[in-house]
Structures are given as structure tokens and as C-alpha cells.
Design a protein around this motif. Structure first.
Motif, PDB file in Angstrom:
ATOM      1  N   LYS A 179      -3.364   1.786   9.312  1.00  0.00           N
ATOM      2  CA  LYS A 179      -4.787   1.461   9.444  1.00  0.00           C
ATOM      3  C   LYS A 179      -5.554   1.793   8.171  1.00  0.00           C
ATOM      4  N   GLU A 180      -5.115   2.846   7.449  1.00  0.00           N
ATOM      5  CA  GLU A 180      -5.793   3.281   6.229  1.00  0.00           C
ATOM      6  C   GLU A 180      -5.889   2.160   5.193  1.00  0.00           C
ATOM      7  N   GLY A 181      -4.814   1.393   5.050  1.00  0.00           N
ATOM      8  CA  GLY A 181      -4.823   0.369   3.999  1.00  0.00           C
ATOM      9  C   GLY A 181      -4.874  -1.048   4.525  1.00  0.00           C
ATOM     10  N   LEU A 232      -2.090   5.290  12.259  1.00  0.00           N
ATOM     11  CA  LEU A 232      -3.181   5.744  11.384  1.00  0.00           C
ATOM     12  C   LEU A 232      -2.882   5.431   9.920  1.00  0.00           C
ATOM     13  N   THR A 233      -1.631   5.594   9.515  1.00  0.00           N
ATOM     14  CA  THR A 233      -1.247   5.337   8.125  1.00  0.00           C
ATOM     15  C   THR A 233      -1.417   3.864   7.776  1.00  0.00           C
ATOM     16  N   ARG A 287       0.068  14.555   6.572  1.00  0.00           N
ATOM     17  CA  ARG A 287       0.104  14.656   8.029  1.00  0.00           C
ATOM     18  C   ARG A 287       1.483  14.986   8.602  1.00  0.00           C
ATOM     19  N   ASN A 309      -0.618   4.926  -1.400  1.00  0.00           N
ATOM     20  CA  ASN A 309      -1.591   5.561  -0.510  1.00  0.00           C
ATOM     21  C   ASN A 309      -0.958   5.974   0.811  1.00  0.00           C
ATOM     22  N   ALA A 310      -0.047   5.133   1.313  1.00  0.00           N
ATOM     23  CA  ALA A 310       0.611   5.446   2.580  1.00  0.00           C
ATOM     24  C   ALA A 310       1.468   6.701   2.459  1.00  0.00           C
ATOM     25  N   PHE A 341      -0.754   9.746   2.396  1.00  0.00           N
ATOM     26  CA  PHE A 341      -1.252  10.016   3.749  1.00  0.00           C
ATOM     27  C   PHE A 341      -0.177  10.686   4.591  1.00  0.00           C
ATOM     28  N   ASN A 382       0.824  -1.216   0.000  1.00  0.00           N
ATOM     29  CA  ASN A 382       0.000   0.000   0.000  1.00  0.00           C
ATOM     30  C   ASN A 382       0.857   1.264   0.000  1.00  0.00           C
TER      31      ASN A 382
END
Length: 246
Positions: free
Chosen positions: A201-203, A198-199, A182, A174-175, A178, A171
């Protein structure tokens, strides 16, 4: 004779450039990295955080034995995405280099020095007949007197860069997006840990828990007796499951 010659020619062709200027085997190695679990690193103001997903290949596997965030030496930690057997070999070489350096100089190597040695090993595999590149990318977190907290990424080609924050694996795109949104230059250690979670967790497919997550940090100092004076020494360590749960 003809069979042997054919094998030699094939091995040689794998280590030469294509007409377009690419090393195809490097692209295959990067594809292997891209199929690995997501790993990331974040450099805070006075610390570095590396984190990864921890997935057992089968429910029958004892995940207590799985280790993706590993200690190289007290001042350097490492995480990977890609083929775990290749990582195991590189980790053993990195640990041996760190211990050899300590025996000669009485201190552990600078983060960049160790990264350069690992990158050289990985680069050598790209131009040796009959040897494939390492199918793994590494994030190396360290803390030394020269650069303070430092985060490096090393790829199968032997290329390495120093990063403020980076991600690799399944991932990765996307990571990284993200993290770009942030990340800030004054991010604290606690915020960096929170952002890493959180990063991931997103994917993450399913529920991210202390059982499916590994985080390592360096930057928190411990006191060690040096002569008559006390000196603050940064030490790399993995967060326990209880710390992750909290």
C-alpha cells in the motif's frame, strides 16, 4: 560469410565480461525486473507469505485470468517481478521438475532443491551465445521437513539467497526499508499478511483493493490420510478475494 561472422561475434560478446568485470546483459535483465510490479515475501514463525500487486495492462483486459502468485506443487508457491512470458516458461519448468521428483521419490522436492534447479536454468542463460538472460526475479515460498518455512529469491544471474523478508520490482527500495522497520523474528502469519498489505500500500498508485492484490501463503496444515495415521501437511494456497477483503 562476413554477416554471419558478425552475428556470431555479437552473440558471443553478450555473454562475456566487460573490462570492469560486469555482464551488461545481467544489468539489463535487472532493469527489466525493476520495471515490474512490486512483489514481496515474508517468513513468519511457522508460515511464509508472498504478495504482489496485480495490474491489468488495459481496462479491457479480463483481470480474472491474471495470475502472478502461482502454485508449483502443494508445498511450494512462487511470485515474480519482471517479464511475464519469462515467468511462464520458468513456472512450467519448475512444475515439471517437481512432478518428476515426486514420481521418483514419492514426495515433493525440498524448497532449496527446487530453487537450485531453477537458479541453474537461469544461470545457464547467462553464458550461452545468442541467448539472453531471463528478465525476471522470483520469490519462492515453501515448507518442508528439512527447513520448515523457507523464502528464497532467485535473480536473473542465477544467484539465490534465503530471506526472512524481501521485496523486488518497481518499489523495491522503499518496500525493503518498510519491511526492515516492521519485521520481527517472532512475527505471526496474520501479522505477516497485514505487513505485506501495508508494504504494498505504501508504494501503490491508486487504491489497493482485493482486485489489485494477490497473496499466497503456506504453513496452514490440512489433514490427509496416510496409512492408518493422520499427518499434518502444509499446503500452499492463494487467498480468495473475499479473504483479502476481510
Amino acid at each position: 560469410m562476413s554477416a554471419g561472422a558478425g552475428e556470431g561475434a555479437y552473440s558471443f560478446s553478450l555473454t562475456t565480461f566487460s573490462p570492469s568485470g560486469k555482464l551488461v546483459q545481467i544489468e539489463h535483465a535487472l532493469a527489466a525486473v525493476g520495471q515490474g510490479t512490486t512483489s514481496l515475501g515474508i517468513k513468519a514463525t511457522n508460515a511464509v507469505v508472498i504478495a504482489t500487486e496485480k495490474r491489468a495492462p488495459s481496462p479491457l483486459v479480463d483481470d480474472a485470468a491474471l495470475e502472478k502468485v502461482a502454485l508449483v506443487c502443494p508445498t511450494i508457491g512462487i511470485v515474480y517481478s519482471g517479464m511475464s512470458p519469462d515467468f511462464r516458461v520458468l513456472l512450467a519448468k519448475a512444475r515439471k521438475m517437481a512432478q518428476s521428483y515426486w514420481k521418483i521419490y514419492g514426495e515433493y522436492p525440498l524448497t532449496k532443491t527446487l530453487v537450485q534447479e531453477i537458479a541453474t536454468i537461469m544461470q545457464t542463460a547467462t553464458q550461452s551465445g545468442g541467448v539472453r538472460p531471463y528478465g525476471v526475479s522470483l520469490l519462492v515460498a515453501g515448507f518442508d521437513k528439512a527447513t520448515g518455512p523457507a523464502l528464497f529469491q532467485v535473480d536473473p544471474s542465477g544467484t539465490y539467497f534465503m530471506w526472512k523478508a524481501s521485496a523486488m520490482g518497481r518499489n523495491m527500495t522503499n518496500a525493503k526499508t518498510f519491511l526492515e522497520k516492521r519485521y520481527s523474528n517472532d512475527i505471526s502469519l496474520e501479522d505477516a499478511i497485514h505487513t505485506a498489505i501495508l508494504t504494498l500500500k505504501e508504494g501503490f498508485e491508486g487504491q489497493l483493493t482485493e482486485k489489485t492484490l494477490e497473496i499466497g501463503i503456506i504453513g496452514q496444515a490440512t489433514k490427509s490420510q496416510v496409512g492408518a495415521a493422520e499427518e499434518q501437511q502444509p499446503v500452499f494456497r492463494r487467498l480468495s478475494e473475499q479473504e483479502l477483503k476481510d
